[in-house]
Design a protein around this motif. Structure first.
Motif, mmCIF file in Angstrom:
data_model
loop_
_atom_site.group_PDB
_atom_site.id
_atom_site.type_symbol
_atom_site.label_atom_id
_atom_site.label_comp_id
_atom_site.label_asym_id
_atom_site.label_seq_id
_atom_site.Cartn_x
_atom_site.Cartn_y
_atom_site.Cartn_z
ATOM 1 N N ALA A 1 0.843 -1.190 0.000
ATOM 2 C CA ALA A 1 0.000 0.000 0.000
ATOM 3 C C ALA A 1 0.879 1.241 0.000
ATOM 4 O O ALA A 1 1.555 1.550 0.968
ATOM 5 C CB ALA A 1 -0.925 0.004 1.209
ATOM 6 N N GLU A 2 0.869 1.931 -1.114
ATOM 7 C CA GLU A 2 1.723 3.119 -1.243
ATOM 8 C C GLU A 2 0.917 4.387 -1.040
ATOM 9 O O GLU A 2 -0.294 4.408 -1.289
ATOM 10 C CB GLU A 2 2.339 3.167 -2.641
ATOM 11 C CG GLU A 2 3.556 2.286 -2.814
ATOM 12 C CD GLU A 2 4.256 2.601 -4.132
ATOM 13 O OE1 GLU A 2 4.931 3.649 -4.188
ATOM 14 O OE2 GLU A 2 4.102 1.830 -5.080
ATOM 15 N N ASP A 3 1.618 5.428 -0.608
ATOM 16 C CA ASP A 3 0.989 6.742 -0.452
ATOM 17 C C ASP A 3 1.555 7.688 -1.511
ATOM 18 O O ASP A 3 2.760 7.774 -1.670
ATOM 19 C CB ASP A 3 1.290 7.318 0.935
ATOM 20 C CG ASP A 3 0.756 6.426 2.039
ATOM 21 O OD1 ASP A 3 -0.306 5.811 1.841
ATOM 22 O OD2 ASP A 3 1.409 6.328 3.087
ATOM 23 N N ALA B 1 -2.066 1.215 -7.222
ATOM 24 C CA ALA B 1 -2.602 -0.132 -7.001
ATOM 25 C C ALA B 1 -3.833 -0.033 -6.097
ATOM 26 O O ALA B 1 -3.990 0.947 -5.354
ATOM 27 C CB ALA B 1 -1.544 -1.016 -6.364
ATOM 28 N N ILE B 2 -4.676 -1.032 -6.152
ATOM 29 C CA ILE B 2 -5.840 -1.078 -5.259
ATOM 30 C C ILE B 2 -5.356 -0.995 -3.813
ATOM 31 O O ILE B 2 -4.425 -1.709 -3.428
ATOM 32 C CB ILE B 2 -6.641 -2.375 -5.487
ATOM 33 C CG1 ILE B 2 -7.270 -2.366 -6.882
ATOM 34 C CG2 ILE B 2 -7.719 -2.557 -4.419
ATOM 35 C CD1 ILE B 2 -7.871 -3.698 -7.288
ATOM 36 N N GLY B 3 -5.962 -0.104 -3.037
ATOM 37 C CA GLY B 3 -5.569 0.064 -1.632
ATOM 38 C C GLY B 3 -4.579 1.188 -1.396
ATOM 39 O O GLY B 3 -4.339 1.565 -0.255
ATOM 40 N N ASP B 4 -4.000 1.717 -2.461
ATOM 41 C CA ASP B 4 -3.088 2.855 -2.298
ATOM 42 C C ASP B 4 -3.873 4.113 -1.938
ATOM 43 O O ASP B 4 -5.061 4.227 -2.251
ATOM 44 C CB ASP B 4 -2.313 3.123 -3.600
ATOM 45 C CG ASP B 4 -1.217 2.092 -3.837
ATOM 46 O OD1 ASP B 4 -0.945 1.281 -2.927
ATOM 47 O OD2 ASP B 4 -0.644 2.099 -4.947
ATOM 48 N N VAL C 1 -7.108 16.513 1.375
ATOM 49 C CA VAL C 1 -7.980 15.352 1.503
ATOM 50 C C VAL C 1 -7.175 14.117 1.084
ATOM 51 O O VAL C 1 -6.382 14.180 0.147
ATOM 52 C CB VAL C 1 -9.281 15.507 0.669
ATOM 53 C CG1 VAL C 1 -8.998 15.679 -0.810
ATOM 54 C CG2 VAL C 1 -10.221 14.335 0.900
ATOM 55 N N THR C 2 -7.336 13.049 1.852
ATOM 56 C CA THR C 2 -6.635 11.803 1.539
ATOM 57 C C THR C 2 -7.664 10.759 1.140
ATOM 58 O O THR C 2 -8.644 10.544 1.848
ATOM 59 C CB THR C 2 -5.825 11.317 2.753
ATOM 60 O OG1 THR C 2 -4.862 12.320 3.084
ATOM 61 C CG2 THR C 2 -5.084 10.019 2.432
ATOM 62 N N VAL C 3 -7.439 10.155 -0.021
ATOM 63 C CA VAL C 3 -8.401 9.203 -0.576
ATOM 64 C C VAL C 3 -7.716 7.847 -0.741
ATOM 65 O O VAL C 3 -6.612 7.763 -1.277
ATOM 66 C CB VAL C 3 -8.905 9.684 -1.956
ATOM 67 C CG1 VAL C 3 -9.904 8.694 -2.548
ATOM 68 C CG2 VAL C 3 -9.535 11.072 -1.836
ATOM 69 N N THR C 4 -8.387 6.795 -0.261
ATOM 70 C CA THR C 4 -7.916 5.432 -0.513
ATOM 71 C C THR C 4 -8.714 4.875 -1.681
ATOM 72 O O THR C 4 -9.948 4.900 -1.667
ATOM 73 C CB THR C 4 -8.116 4.546 0.735
ATOM 74 O OG1 THR C 4 -7.410 5.133 1.828
ATOM 75 C CG2 THR C 4 -7.578 3.140 0.496
ATOM 76 N N PHE C 5 -8.002 4.419 -2.700
ATOM 77 C CA PHE C 5 -8.650 3.941 -3.919
ATOM 78 C C PHE C 5 -8.864 2.437 -3.826
ATOM 79 O O PHE C 5 -7.913 1.664 -3.829
ATOM 80 C CB PHE C 5 -7.824 4.338 -5.142
ATOM 81 C CG PHE C 5 -7.875 5.809 -5.396
ATOM 82 C CD1 PHE C 5 -8.873 6.366 -6.176
ATOM 83 C CD2 PHE C 5 -6.949 6.663 -4.800
ATOM 84 C CE1 PHE C 5 -8.954 7.736 -6.376
ATOM 85 C CE2 PHE C 5 -7.016 8.038 -5.002
ATOM 86 C CZ PHE C 5 -8.020 8.571 -5.792
ATOM 87 N N THR C 6 -10.131 2.042 -3.725
ATOM 88 C CA THR C 6 -10.460 0.652 -3.410
ATOM 89 C C THR C 6 -10.979 -0.143 -4.597
ATOM 90 O O THR C 6 -11.077 -1.361 -4.522
ATOM 91 C CB THR C 6 -11.548 0.602 -2.320
ATOM 92 O OG1 THR C 6 -12.678 1.343 -2.783
ATOM 93 C CG2 THR C 6 -11.040 1.215 -1.015
ATOM 94 N N VAL D 1 -6.477 3.040 -11.325
ATOM 95 C CA VAL D 1 -6.246 2.071 -10.260
ATOM 96 C C VAL D 1 -6.179 0.674 -10.867
ATOM 97 O O VAL D 1 -7.116 0.252 -11.556
ATOM 98 C CB VAL D 1 -7.365 2.141 -9.203
ATOM 99 C CG1 VAL D 1 -7.115 1.140 -8.079
ATOM 100 C CG2 VAL D 1 -7.477 3.559 -8.638
ATOM 101 N N GLY D 2 -5.079 -0.004 -10.610
ATOM 102 C CA GLY D 2 -4.897 -1.341 -11.168
ATOM 103 C C GLY D 2 -4.234 -1.271 -12.532
ATOM 104 O O GLY D 2 -3.627 -0.267 -12.893
ATOM 105 N N ASP D 3 -4.388 -2.343 -13.302
ATOM 106 C CA ASP D 3 -3.605 -2.492 -14.527
ATOM 107 C C ASP D 3 -4.336 -2.145 -15.812
ATOM 108 O O ASP D 3 -3.739 -2.189 -16.891
ATOM 109 C CB ASP D 3 -3.111 -3.946 -14.637
ATOM 110 C CG ASP D 3 -2.205 -4.314 -13.469
ATOM 111 O OD1 ASP D 3 -1.464 -3.425 -12.983
ATOM 112 O OD2 ASP D 3 -2.239 -5.482 -13.035
ATOM 113 N N SER D 4 -5.622 -1.817 -15.729
ATOM 114 C CA SER D 4 -6.377 -1.573 -16.965
ATOM 115 C C SER D 4 -5.714 -0.510 -17.821
ATOM 116 O O SER D 4 -5.335 0.548 -17.318
ATOM 117 C CB SER D 4 -7.800 -1.090 -16.663
ATOM 118 O OG SER D 4 -8.344 -1.778 -15.595
#
Ligand SMILES: [Cu+2]
Length: 143
Positions: free
Chosen positions: A21-23, A47-50, A85-90, A113-116
């Motif tokens: 999980a990266e910031d 990535a998902i969760g970053d 604002v801090t957003v977690t991309f799920t 987010v992710g590989d698409s």
């Protein structure tokens, strides 16, 4: 011996997990070398969760998701003006993000987010100001 190897493997898996999980930081700015009213950088792949922290480097900006431009199942978000604002991309997919006061000036960005390689269906179909559309196109080509 076996126990030692197992211990080392478990430790390295935990380290890999912690690093997953990266910031990231995006700056909301009055000006950059790309022009006036910008998110810097204009696009990110995560990535998902970053998490991404939108930093109020200059005053008068916010960061919020653009209606119709987030993946299915994703939560919308809206930061306050002048506030971080801090957003977690799920959810996997593409998120269109705008600064509300400067949407018409093209202050937008894209988080993938992710590989698409390409945005989800409908991503580019909503109506938006011409400069915002141009900003989204530029962001997509800079990914
Ligand atoms: Cu702005």
């Amino acid at each position: 011996m076996f126990r030692t190897i197992l211990g080392a493997t478990a430790a390295s898996i935990m380290l890999a997990g912690a690093a997953t999980a990266e910031d990231f930081e995006v700056h909301m700015m009055n000006r950059s070398d790309r022009g006036a009213m910008v998110f810097e950088p204009p696009s990110l792949r995560v990535a998902i969760g970053d998490t991404v922290k939108f930093v109020a480097t200059d005053k008068g900006h916010n960061a919020e998701s653009i209606k119709g431009m987030i993946p299915e199942g994703a939560d919308t978000f809206k930061g306050a003006i002048n506030e971080e604002v801090t957003v977690t991309f799920t959810e996997e997919g593409f998120y269109g993000i705008k600064c509300n006061p400067h949407f018409g000036m093209g202050m937008v960005m894209v988080v993938a987010v992710g590989d698409s390689a390409v945005p989800q269906d409908g991503f580019l179909e909503g109506r938006m100001p011409k400069k915002a559309k141009q900003g989204i196109d530029d962001a997509l080509s800079s990914l």
